[in-house]
Scaffold this motif. Structure first.
Motif, PDB file in Angstrom:
ATOM      1  N   ILE A   1      12.678   8.642   0.931  1.00  0.00           N
ATOM      2  CA  ILE A   1      13.777   9.497   0.472  1.00  0.00           C
ATOM      3  C   ILE A   1      15.084   8.716   0.430  1.00  0.00           C
ATOM      4  N   PHE A   2      15.366   7.964   1.509  1.00  0.00           N
ATOM      5  CA  PHE A   2      16.594   7.174   1.543  1.00  0.00           C
ATOM      6  C   PHE A   2      16.600   6.116   0.440  1.00  0.00           C
ATOM      7  N   SER A   3      15.458   5.488   0.222  1.00  0.00           N
ATOM      8  CA  SER A   3      15.373   4.459  -0.818  1.00  0.00           C
ATOM      9  C   SER A   3      15.611   5.064  -2.195  1.00  0.00           C
ATOM     10  N   LEU A   4      15.058   6.258  -2.426  1.00  0.00           N
ATOM     11  CA  LEU A   4      15.248   6.925  -3.712  1.00  0.00           C
ATOM     12  C   LEU A   4      16.712   7.272  -3.937  1.00  0.00           C
TER      13      LEU A   4
ATOM     14  N   LEU B   1       3.714   8.326   8.970  1.00  0.00           N
ATOM     15  CA  LEU B   1       3.920   9.031   7.704  1.00  0.00           C
ATOM     16  C   LEU B   1       5.320   9.632   7.624  1.00  0.00           C
ATOM     17  N   THR B   2       5.817  10.126   8.761  1.00  0.00           N
ATOM     18  CA  THR B   2       7.166  10.694   8.784  1.00  0.00           C
ATOM     19  C   THR B   2       8.211   9.632   8.473  1.00  0.00           C
ATOM     20  N   PHE B   3       8.081   8.473   9.125  1.00  0.00           N
ATOM     21  CA  PHE B   3       9.027   7.386   8.864  1.00  0.00           C
ATOM     22  C   PHE B   3       8.910   6.895   7.423  1.00  0.00           C
ATOM     23  N   ALA B   4       7.689   6.850   6.903  1.00  0.00           N
ATOM     24  CA  ALA B   4       7.500   6.418   5.519  1.00  0.00           C
ATOM     25  C   ALA B   4       8.157   7.398   4.549  1.00  0.00           C
ATOM     26  N   LEU B   5       8.045   8.689   4.852  1.00  0.00           N
ATOM     27  CA  LEU B   5       8.665   9.703   3.999  1.00  0.00           C
ATOM     28  C   LEU B   5      10.187   9.592   4.036  1.00  0.00           C
TER      29      LEU B   5
END
Length: 232
Positions: A104-107, A96-100
């Protein structure tokens, strides 16, 4: 508590008294499931850091004492399931941390402010001369992206960039007004070099001082001439 038919104070068999991964990884959750309520001290600051290791070391002994077990196999099976649940929980938190972070980076990298910044960098001849082509952005982009109401917003980026000739870092300030993004400041710094390229923004202070120096000298000469005339 040992299984039925044995005294309540029967000590835990030596082969069962081992490190308890379920207690270590799930601490207070494991404590509720094993009637070991001392684990609730995990909510006490500073105590919790030490308690997780105590739970790992003493958890099996406390669980044996505080619950009724059918037999040793039941105890082993239950504690093993707690350990599996703890490992699954840790991996889920990491995922979940990596997904978050990825989200954020993708956004940030999908915003118009970011795309405008990279477009200005890639077409700047001085940056191309220093880094070569193609100029690529690194993945670890930091900064802030704020989208407000009434067509307003702001973005601050620190972008690692690289090319065939070297690496650098771009720092940009972008403002959104009336739904239109505009770069206010864009600077590129280079590794292993003191050179800084100001693509967009005000001139550096050092340049302003240098340009203003002749005016200061002229003002000083005028003052001397005025004084000599007034007080011969």
């Amino acid at each position: 508590m040992p299984y039925p038919g044995q005294p309540k104070d029967t000590p835990i068999p030596a082969k069962l008294d081992r490190w308890n991964w379920g207690a270590f990884l799930l601490n207070w959750i494991w404590g509720l499931g094993n009637s070991t309520y001392i684990a609730l001290l995990m909510f006490v600051p500073f105590v919790n850091f030490i308690l997780i290791f105590i739970l790992g070391a003493k958890g099996s002994k406390w669980a044996w004492k505080n619950r009724i077990w059918e037999d040793e196999a039941h105890f082993i099976r239950t504690q093993r399931n707690w350990a599996k649940a703890g490992i699954f929980f840790i991996f889920a938190i990491i995922a979940l941390t990596f997904a978050l972070i990825f989200g954020i980076f993708s956004l940030m990298k999908s915003s118009d402010a970011y795309k405008m910044t990279m477009a200005e960098i890639r077409k700047n001849t001085e940056v191309i001369e220093m880094l070569g082509e193609p100029i690529e952005a690194g993945w670890f982009v930091t900064g802030q992206l704020k989208i407000g109401q009434n067509g307003k917003g702001s973005a601050n980026y620190s972008i690692p960039i690289s090319g065939p000739k070297g690496n650098g870092k771009a720092i940009s300030v972008v403002v959104k007004t009336n739904n239109v993004w505009q770069i206010k400041n864009l600077t590129v710094q280079f590794e292993n070099s003191n050179k800084i390229i100001k693509i967009i923004g005000k001139k550096e202070t050092a340049h302003l001082k240098k340009d203003n120096a002749p005016l200061l000298v002229a003002d000083l000469n005028y003052s001397r001439e005025f004084i000599s005339r007034k007080y011969p």
